[in-house]
Scaffold this motif. Structure first.
Motif, PDB file in Angstrom:
ATOM      1  N   THR A  21      -3.621   0.194   3.164  1.00  0.00           N
ATOM      2  CA  THR A  21      -2.299   0.495   2.604  1.00  0.00           C
ATOM      3  C   THR A  21      -1.677  -0.736   1.966  1.00  0.00           C
ATOM      4  N   VAL A  22      -1.688  -1.841   2.694  1.00  0.00           N
ATOM      5  CA  VAL A  22      -1.092  -3.081   2.192  1.00  0.00           C
ATOM      6  C   VAL A  22      -1.870  -3.601   0.992  1.00  0.00           C
ATOM      7  N   GLN A  23      -3.188  -3.503   1.053  1.00  0.00           N
ATOM      8  CA  GLN A  23      -4.011  -3.973  -0.057  1.00  0.00           C
ATOM      9  C   GLN A  23      -3.707  -3.194  -1.328  1.00  0.00           C
ATOM     10  N   ARG A  24      -3.584  -1.876  -1.208  1.00  0.00           N
ATOM     11  CA  ARG A  24      -3.285  -1.041  -2.378  1.00  0.00           C
ATOM     12  C   ARG A  24      -1.913  -1.379  -2.952  1.00  0.00           C
ATOM     13  N   LEU A  25      -0.927  -1.541  -2.082  1.00  0.00           N
ATOM     14  CA  LEU A  25       0.418  -1.876  -2.546  1.00  0.00           C
ATOM     15  C   LEU A  25       0.432  -3.206  -3.286  1.00  0.00           C
ATOM     16  N   LYS A  30       0.779  -6.301  -8.169  1.00  0.00           N
ATOM     17  CA  LYS A  30       0.255  -7.440  -8.925  1.00  0.00           C
ATOM     18  C   LYS A  30      -0.019  -7.057 -10.378  1.00  0.00           C
ATOM     19  N   TYR A  31      -0.674  -5.926 -10.585  1.00  0.00           N
ATOM     20  CA  TYR A  31      -1.015  -5.537 -11.947  1.00  0.00           C
ATOM     21  C   TYR A  31       0.214  -5.077 -12.730  1.00  0.00           C
ATOM     22  N   ASP A 193     -10.338  -2.608  -7.253  1.00  0.00           N
ATOM     23  CA  ASP A 193     -10.190  -3.753  -8.148  1.00  0.00           C
ATOM     24  C   ASP A 193     -11.574  -4.360  -8.356  1.00  0.00           C
ATOM     25  N   LEU A 194     -12.198  -4.044  -9.476  1.00  0.00           N
ATOM     26  CA  LEU A 194     -13.577  -4.475  -9.712  1.00  0.00           C
ATOM     27  C   LEU A 194     -13.705  -5.986  -9.829  1.00  0.00           C
TER      28      LEU A 194
END
Length: 316
Positions: A21-25, A30-31, A193-194
């Protein structure tokens, strides 16, 4: 069009104890910031359920994201009370174009609803697997708290927001059962995020597990809702005909770790199942790049298994 986005969330970077969840947010923020939008985050100092870091900066800019952190005064499970956030949220909402609240039935989303109404700004609520009443099997406290919260304030969250983001069909249906009109729900699956999988130089981080071995990988929180007991039991059957294959679990413990370790020992899999308890993003990328199969959790008793296209299919 440049937007001023106010993100109100109980958890944010670097609180990796809450899993993906935190990573996705963080990645989305960021983007959005890199594309020219102004992203302001109001969050707490929670690092995991029941764990708080008072030494985190109260204000900082991370990857062009303005982050404001507020100390949790008291908490019940993942219900974090941050009364000092109220004044800032109301002020920032007036200066924003949109309010984005994360999760349902939490103090921060309640505040996001209030800020959007008083500031007359559109509100988006993203579910993050918080919508179902009884998410954790065998838990009596969770459904009671959610029903209580729904009766007090969360019921309004399911009626008054302008739009709702669901990550899956399951979450969309959970929103609809809570009274959200279908027309207000947008399904946006989680992405990847590739850039994380592209290394200019081979990382120097050392794993206690040799990547040259064939292994099945699970990445996610070690939580009762993930069905890891089913996965480990299934791997016991698979390993009988494939004794050289290992199972790697990569993720933080959210209360199911001791039960999981006991099950692994009981099934005699101590040398075949490896648990990496606090993996960095680099380690996760290395594991995902090197695994034979990637297992995705689709519910407490349902998984999908994908063969890694980057692995030579003749191997093993």
């Amino acid at each position: 069009m440049r937007l001023r986005i106010l993100l109100i969330t109980p958890w944010f970077y670097p609180a990796h104890g809450f899993g993906g969840t935190v990573q996705r947010l963080f990645k989305v923020s960021k983007y959005l910031a890199s594309w020219g939008h102004e992203v302001t985050v109001l969050t707490t100092d929670a690092m995991a359920t029941g764990k708080f870091d008072r030494l985190l900066p109260v204000r900082e800019t991370v990857e062009e994201i303005r982050v404001y952190r507020f100390h949790v005064r008291s908490s019940v499970r993942q219900l974090f009370f941050t009364p000092t956030m109220i004044r800032t949220a109301l002020k920032k909402a007036r200066d924003s174009d949109i309010v984005h609240a994360c999760g349902t039935r939490n103090f921060q989303t309640d505040l996001g609803l209030l800020a959007s109404i008083l500031g007359r700004k559109p509100l988006i609520i993203q579910g993050f697997a918080s919508v179902p009443i009884n998410q954790e099997p065998g838990s009596f406290l969770e459904p009671f708290l959610k029903l209580l919260h729904t009766g007090i304030t969360a019921g309004s969250e399911f009626r008054l927001a302008d739009s709702y983001i669901a990550a899956s069909k399951f979450e969309k249906e959970a929103f609809m059962r809570s009274g959200v009109p279908l027309a207000k729900i947008a399904t946006i699956p989680s992405g990847a995020d590739l850039d994380e999988f592209r290394f200019e130089h081979e990382p120097k981080e050392v794993l206690d597990f040799p990547l040259k071995d064939s292994f099945v990988l699970f990445v996610g929180r070690v939580n009762v809702i993930k069905g890891l007991d089913v996965l480990v039991s299934a791997f016991k059957i698979v390993s009988k005909n494939n004794p050289s294959v290992k199972l790697v679990l990569a993720g933080v413990d959210q209360g199911f770790g001791s039960t999981l370790v006991s099950l692994i020992d009981k099934l005699g899999l101590a040398g075949k199942v490896h648990w990496i308890r606090d993996p960095s993003r680099v380690v996760i990328a290395l594991l995902m790049r090197s695994c034979e199969f990637l297992v995705l959790c689709k519910g407490s008793h349902c998984f999908q298994c994908w063969r890694n296209p980057g692995v030579d299919i003749r191997r093993g």
